[in-house]
Design a protein around this motif. Sequence first.
Motif, mmCIF file in Angstrom:
data_model
loop_
_atom_site.group_PDB
_atom_site.id
_atom_site.type_symbol
_atom_site.label_atom_id
_atom_site.label_comp_id
_atom_site.label_asym_id
_atom_site.label_seq_id
_atom_site.Cartn_x
_atom_site.Cartn_y
_atom_site.Cartn_z
ATOM 1 N N GLU A 299 0.066 12.670 -10.547
ATOM 2 C CA GLU A 299 -0.132 11.215 -10.494
ATOM 3 C C GLU A 299 -1.619 10.888 -10.274
ATOM 4 O O GLU A 299 -2.175 9.979 -10.892
ATOM 5 N N THR A 300 -2.237 11.655 -9.377
ATOM 6 C CA THR A 300 -3.658 11.436 -9.093
ATOM 7 C C THR A 300 -4.500 11.745 -10.335
ATOM 8 O O THR A 300 -5.418 10.997 -10.676
ATOM 9 N N ALA B 269 -4.196 8.931 -12.768
ATOM 10 C CA ALA B 269 -4.957 7.750 -12.329
ATOM 11 C C ALA B 269 -6.467 7.968 -12.480
ATOM 12 O O ALA B 269 -7.219 7.029 -12.772
ATOM 13 N N ALA C 158 -3.132 8.670 -5.561
ATOM 14 C CA ALA C 158 -3.493 8.025 -6.831
ATOM 15 C C ALA C 158 -4.142 6.649 -6.643
ATOM 16 O O ALA C 158 -4.807 6.142 -7.542
ATOM 17 N N GLU C 159 -3.972 6.055 -5.451
ATOM 18 C CA GLU C 159 -4.540 4.715 -5.223
ATOM 19 C C GLU C 159 -6.011 4.762 -4.798
ATOM 20 O O GLU C 159 -6.668 3.737 -4.694
ATOM 21 N N GLU D 16 -8.750 2.911 -6.862
ATOM 22 C CA GLU D 16 -8.769 1.445 -6.706
ATOM 23 C C GLU D 16 -9.611 1.095 -5.471
ATOM 24 O O GLU D 16 -10.443 0.189 -5.503
#
Length: 313
Positions: free
Chosen positions: A44-45, A48, A110-111, A114
Amino acid sequence: MEKSRKQFVDLVDKAVEAAKSMRRDELLFSYKGILYPTTVCSPETFKALESFEARSDDVILAGYPKSGTNWLSQILTDLIAISQKKTPGSESSVHAEVSEEFPYLEVGDAEKYERMTKLPSRRFMVTHLRPENLPKSIFKNNAKILLLIRNPKDVATSFYHFCNGLATLPSYETWDEFFTDFMTKKMAWGCYLEYLSEWNKYADKENIMTITYEEVKENRALSVKNIATFFGIPLTEEQLQLVVERSSFQSMKKNSDKTHGSFGNILFRKGGVSDWKNLFTEDQSEKMDKAFEEHIAGTKLGKKLKYDLYCKA
């Protein structure tokens, strides 16, 4: 404790804890044909990361595991602090304010990308990834990359001790067993010689400066000066000396409890050159010589490594 350092320690502690309940074969996962540690990286990372937007003034350090990235990170974060008119090592320095995120680009949730959009410039990041697996924006926006390389025999030796000291990576009963895996591409972050070969395609780009572990070891002051020039950071003689002193192996090892927690002892083991001679058999040495010759010897990075000087008995 400075924010980023606390994050570093927390992340490692959590990863080690998670790894303890995992089988050896669960510790690594494959993504696009390369193995990564399950407890600190995720598909997921990586997904992203593809859309991460680099800035032209980002400071990026690229280096394969165990080629000295923690050492050079110290130098670079100190230089960034100086560029922001702060004193390296002080509470108000770069770690306390800017490095809100764990600096390894591919490590974490993964965030994080942002959140990184909100960080002030200059952002500092480190990566063990090959160039083709980095976000396209890094090259499109001409972010400057310091590429750190080290002689492959010492990388293998250091990686072996690292695997046996850190629960998040598969450990090895014997050096022979590790050497076989190292040479057959079964390492976290992939095969080192392939890593060199891929980065060599980018070695002539003007936004990339290549430096070797060995040359920093030989003349730290000159290396710091050259790195500062490359990133456009003016230094006084006094500032140069401060960065040089703070980045000595002795100084970093001494402070490793504060900077890296219990992980410090594993990270700062010897910091030397030619430790490979304590492990490699003649046959293994010849195997590495042959592989180096095939993959990288005649290339720009191959020549820069001075293989004959550092890797021939």
